[in-house]
Design a protein around this motif. Structure first.
Motif, PDB file in Angstrom:
ATOM      1  N   ALA A 164       0.839  -1.207   0.000  1.00  0.00           N
ATOM      2  CA  ALA A 164       0.000   0.000   0.000  1.00  0.00           C
ATOM      3  C   ALA A 164       0.876   1.259   0.000  1.00  0.00           C
ATOM      4  CB  ALA A 164      -0.924  -0.006   1.213  1.00  0.00           C
ATOM      5  N   LYS A 165       1.919   1.255   0.842  1.00  0.00           N
ATOM      6  CA  LYS A 165       2.848   2.398   0.889  1.00  0.00           C
ATOM      7  C   LYS A 165       3.544   2.590  -0.455  1.00  0.00           C
ATOM      8  CE  LYS A 165       4.232   2.437   5.723  1.00  0.00           C
ATOM      9  NZ  LYS A 165       4.696   1.175   6.288  1.00  0.00           N
ATOM     10  N   LYS A 166       4.011   1.469  -1.039  1.00  0.00           N
ATOM     11  CA  LYS A 166       4.739   1.536  -2.313  1.00  0.00           C
ATOM     12  C   LYS A 166       3.874   2.128  -3.413  1.00  0.00           C
ATOM     13  CE  LYS A 166       7.385  -2.061  -3.512  1.00  0.00           C
ATOM     14  NZ  LYS A 166       8.741  -1.561  -3.290  1.00  0.00           N
ATOM     15  N   ASN A 167       2.558   1.883  -3.325  1.00  0.00           N
ATOM     16  CA  ASN A 167       1.646   2.322  -4.384  1.00  0.00           C
ATOM     17  C   ASN A 167       0.831   3.558  -3.988  1.00  0.00           C
ATOM     18  OD1 ASN A 167       1.774   0.162  -6.703  1.00  0.00           O
ATOM     19  ND2 ASN A 167       1.889  -0.994  -4.793  1.00  0.00           N
ATOM     20  N   ASN A 168       1.284   4.233  -2.932  1.00  0.00           N
ATOM     21  CA  ASN A 168       0.634   5.476  -2.473  1.00  0.00           C
ATOM     22  C   ASN A 168      -0.871   5.331  -2.254  1.00  0.00           C
ATOM     23  OD1 ASN A 168       3.093   6.967  -2.626  1.00  0.00           O
ATOM     24  ND2 ASN A 168       2.843   6.945  -4.858  1.00  0.00           N
ATOM     25  N   VAL A 169      -1.258   4.178  -1.702  1.00  0.00           N
ATOM     26  CA  VAL A 169      -2.680   3.945  -1.439  1.00  0.00           C
ATOM     27  C   VAL A 169      -3.071   4.690  -0.168  1.00  0.00           C
ATOM     28  CG1 VAL A 169      -4.358   2.176  -0.735  1.00  0.00           C
ATOM     29  CG2 VAL A 169      -2.783   1.725  -2.612  1.00  0.00           C
ATOM     30  N   LYS A 170      -4.097   5.527  -0.287  1.00  0.00           N
ATOM     31  CA  LYS A 170      -4.550   6.289   0.883  1.00  0.00           C
ATOM     32  C   LYS A 170      -5.785   5.623   1.524  1.00  0.00           C
ATOM     33  CE  LYS A 170      -1.534   9.676   0.361  1.00  0.00           C
ATOM     34  NZ  LYS A 170      -0.466   8.843  -0.172  1.00  0.00           N
ATOM     35  N   ASN A 171      -6.460   4.788   0.761  1.00  0.00           N
ATOM     36  CA  ASN A 171      -7.650   4.119   1.288  1.00  0.00           C
ATOM     37  C   ASN A 171      -7.303   3.163   2.423  1.00  0.00           C
ATOM     38  OD1 ASN A 171      -9.423   5.294  -0.461  1.00  0.00           O
ATOM     39  ND2 ASN A 171      -9.549   3.571  -1.878  1.00  0.00           N
ATOM     40  N   GLU A 172      -8.295   2.914   3.271  1.00  0.00           N
ATOM     41  CA  GLU A 172      -8.151   1.844   4.251  1.00  0.00           C
ATOM     42  C   GLU A 172      -8.388   0.516   3.510  1.00  0.00           C
ATOM     43  OE1 GLU A 172      -9.842   0.975   8.713  1.00  0.00           O
ATOM     44  OE2 GLU A 172     -10.136   2.940   7.853  1.00  0.00           O
ATOM     45  N   ILE A 173      -7.571  -0.478   3.787  1.00  0.00           N
ATOM     46  CA  ILE A 173      -7.718  -1.771   3.092  1.00  0.00           C
ATOM     47  C   ILE A 173      -8.639  -2.666   3.915  1.00  0.00           C
ATOM     48  CG2 ILE A 173      -6.500  -3.841   2.301  1.00  0.00           C
ATOM     49  CD1 ILE A 173      -4.021  -1.962   1.975  1.00  0.00           C
ATOM     50  N   VAL A 174      -9.704  -3.138   3.280  1.00  0.00           N
ATOM     51  CA  VAL A 174     -10.659  -4.020   3.953  1.00  0.00           C
ATOM     52  C   VAL A 174     -10.447  -5.436   3.431  1.00  0.00           C
ATOM     53  CG1 VAL A 174     -13.090  -4.496   4.410  1.00  0.00           C
ATOM     54  CG2 VAL A 174     -12.313  -2.127   4.138  1.00  0.00           C
ATOM     55  N   ILE A 175      -9.972  -6.299   4.311  1.00  0.00           N
ATOM     56  CA  ILE A 175      -9.729  -7.696   3.948  1.00  0.00           C
ATOM     57  C   ILE A 175     -11.050  -8.447   4.066  1.00  0.00           C
ATOM     58  CG2 ILE A 175      -8.432  -9.788   4.510  1.00  0.00           C
ATOM     59  CD1 ILE A 175      -6.654  -7.488   3.662  1.00  0.00           C
ATOM     60  N   LEU A 176     -11.464  -9.077   2.982  1.00  0.00           N
ATOM     61  CA  LEU A 176     -12.676  -9.913   2.997  1.00  0.00           C
ATOM     62  C   LEU A 176     -12.232 -11.348   2.784  1.00  0.00           C
ATOM     63  CD1 LEU A 176     -15.339  -8.242   0.679  1.00  0.00           C
ATOM     64  CD2 LEU A 176     -15.218  -8.193   3.149  1.00  0.00           C
ATOM     65  N   THR A 177     -12.672 -12.237   3.670  1.00  0.00           N
ATOM     66  CA  THR A 177     -12.202 -13.616   3.583  1.00  0.00           C
ATOM     67  C   THR A 177     -13.305 -14.586   3.972  1.00  0.00           C
ATOM     68  OG1 THR A 177      -9.847 -13.192   3.870  1.00  0.00           O
ATOM     69  CG2 THR A 177     -10.639 -15.231   4.761  1.00  0.00           C
ATOM     70  N   ALA A 178     -13.379 -15.698   3.228  1.00  0.00           N
ATOM     71  CA  ALA A 178     -14.228 -16.822   3.620  1.00  0.00           C
ATOM     72  C   ALA A 178     -13.311 -17.874   4.213  1.00  0.00           C
ATOM     73  CB  ALA A 178     -14.947 -17.384   2.396  1.00  0.00           C
ATOM     74  N   THR A 179     -13.779 -18.562   5.244  1.00  0.00           N
ATOM     75  CA  THR A 179     -12.921 -19.567   5.875  1.00  0.00           C
ATOM     76  C   THR A 179     -13.663 -20.867   6.089  1.00  0.00           C
ATOM     77  OG1 THR A 179     -11.439 -20.003   7.749  1.00  0.00           O
ATOM     78  CG2 THR A 179     -13.470 -18.824   8.256  1.00  0.00           C
ATOM     79  N   SER A 180     -12.927 -21.974   5.929  1.00  0.00           N
ATOM     80  CA  SER A 180     -13.490 -23.278   6.294  1.00  0.00           C
ATOM     81  C   SER A 180     -12.981 -23.659   7.680  1.00  0.00           C
ATOM     82  CB  SER A 180     -13.126 -24.342   5.247  1.00  0.00           C
ATOM     83  OG  SER A 180     -11.725 -24.378   5.048  1.00  0.00           O
TER      84      SER A 180
END
Length: 495
Positions: free
Chosen positions: A128-144
């Motif tokens: 995110a830092k390398k790509n100048n991302v200012k947004n908050e990253i929301v991890i979405l995951t399905a789990t078994s």
């Protein structure tokens, strides 16, 4: 060093740098990111054999994540593989009856998912830092069962991130569920769905593919990413432990230079065995890749017939992390054996979506000679746990037992006595009831935590911290939704 770029399995155009692929998780067209080529190991086994786990991980990952500086990558690795693991060597090998169990469960949540999910938050935030991302990253995951807790443990309170985990209600072990619903961290959210894992995974993929939602989230300062093994940042770290296992066996004189080893992997989503396949393609001397399934044997049938068919009953087993009928990571292999042909891959994936199945060509089938597939029934899984304990005192979990049972079948069929490593993917403490009842049915009358203490006693192993900390932990997450309510609850959490 050669730059490695990534592209989607479903399109001919467009390449991304490693950090961009890690950030996106899933391609916009629904495909998975794959490297344009699999790089070759550029250090000898002699050199690798003298290295720590962290050093081996660096030698593997630097070849894939070529837009990370040495400093960035070493920062990620050294923060991931530290005292969170309860053994100094991170992934020790246990020799049991002449076979080597690669214990991948010494991390924070006592499952192999820790091996990759300890590093993913660092890879993501660095990307995110390398790509100048200012947004908050929301991890979405399905789990078994295991990914969810391991991902939350990795991302809990990491600045600039939030994580939302979906799991099938009633489809994970009691310990797995307790681990998830007691998870601390103001940025963590857990939701049970009234459905199975495949429905949870499809629901997450649908949210990723929702362009309107993505635009709406972007306006509000969020962007989605994935912690599932569909993220290339999850897959590559897994390649490292196969390289480490080989180097360790070489260091101990169990393997001669260039001598091949077999690898047995219990798998549902196909990520862990795909990592071994990548290691082989990097030049690691692996002979057979033995793919072990439980009674949801969609992969066994695929390797036997060349037809992938998810149209079957979904069976809840004692190895729930493998209760999967849509093996997402198989798409990466399909793309490769189709000659990196996005059109062919699209045709097959579309057939899977529309008809629930697809057939590969004879040419593609010929490229699967490296693989052997088989499955273990519930009875065989229990019997292998009991038999191994009775003969050696070693206690394995249900998923590892599926692998050990399949390996027994492979040996009986082939008489192959190649040195073999079995990926031991979870601690028996994660599946105490199934494991203890397999050893002796009398244990079924005990409570979950009584079983933990009894397992510790009869196996002469310390109860892991991961279990101790949930004994009396308060339940912090209590969400249950229908499958079609997944998107709404995501929006609610992010309001």
């Amino acid at each position: 060093m050669k730059e490695i770029l990534y592209k989607s399995t479903r399109s001919k155009e467009g390449t991304l740098k490693a950090s961009e692929a890690i950030l996106k998780g899933l391609a916009d067209d629904g495909g998975l990111f794959v490297p344009l080529e699999i790089p070759k190991l550029d250090v000898s086994v002699e050199e690798l054999s003298k290295m720590t786990y962290q050093q081996v991980a660096y030698e593997v990952m630097k070849l894939y994540f070529t837009d990370f500086t040495e400093g960035e990558l070493k920062y990620c690795i050294n923060n991931a593989y530290d005292s969170k693991f309860d053994t100094e060597e991170i992934a020790p090998l246990a020799e049991v009856q002449g076979t080597y169990y690669l214990e991948l469960f010494h991390g924070k949540t006592i499952a192999f998912k820790d091996m990759a999910l300890s590093i993913l938050p660092y890879l993501l935030t660095t990307s995110a830092k390398k790509n100048n991302v200012k947004n908050e990253i929301v991890i979405l995951t399905a789990t078994s069962g295991d990914t969810g807790k391991a991902a939350m443990a990795g991302f809990a309170d990491v600045p600039g991130t939030r994580i939302i985990v979906f799991y099938p209600d009633g489809g994970v072990s009691p310990i797995q569920e307790k681990q998830m619903v007691t998870q601390k961290g103001d940025n963590t959210y857990v939701v049970a769905i009234k459905g199975n894992f495949d429905q949870a995974q499809s629901g997450v993929k649908a949210i990723f593919g929702d362009k309107e939602l993505a635009a709406e989230m972007d306006k509000r300062g969020y962007q989605f990413s994935s912690a599932n093994s569909i993220n290339i940042g999850r897959l590559v770290p897994q390649v490292a432990y196969y390289v480490y296992a080989y180097a360790k066996l070489y260091a101990e004189g169990k393997l001669a230079k260039d001598q091949k080893m077999n690898v047995v992997v219990p798998t549902g989503n196909f990520g862990n065995i795909l990592a071994a396949y990548y290691a082989k393609n990097m030049g690691l001397p692996i002979a057979k890749l033995i793919c072990a399934s439980n009674e949801n044997k969609v992969l066994f049938d695929f390797f036997k017939t060349g037809e992938y068919d998810k149209n079957r009953e979904f069976i809840l087993t004692t190895s729930p992390s493998m209760d999967i009928l849509i093996s997402s990571n198989l798409e990466r292999l399909i793309y490769k054996i189709a000659g990196n042909d996005a059109d062919k891959n699209n045709e097959l994936m579309n057939s899977l979506k529309v008809n629930g199945k697809y057939d590969i060509t004879d040419d593609m089938k010929k490229q699967l000679d490296d693989f052997y597939g088989n499955y273990a029934s519930e009875e065989e899984t229990a019997e292998t746990i009991r038999d191994t304990y009775d003969k050696t005192g070693y206690i394995m979990d249900t998923h590892t037992s599926v692998a050990a049972s399949v390996y027994k079948k492979y040996k009986a069929e082939t008489n192959d006595d190649t040195v073999t490593v079995i990926a031991s993917t979870a601690s028996p403490f994660k599946f105490t009831r199934s494991v203890m009842v397999a050893i002796d049915p009398k244990y079924d009358s005990m409570g979950d935590f009584e079983l933990v203490d009894e397992l510790s006693k009869i196996g002469n192993v310390k109860v892991p911290n991961a279990i101790e900390e949930i004994r009396n932990a308060e339940v912090r997450h209590n969400n249950l939704v229908e499958v079609d309510g997944m998107k709404d609850i995501v929006k609610k959490f992010l309001d």
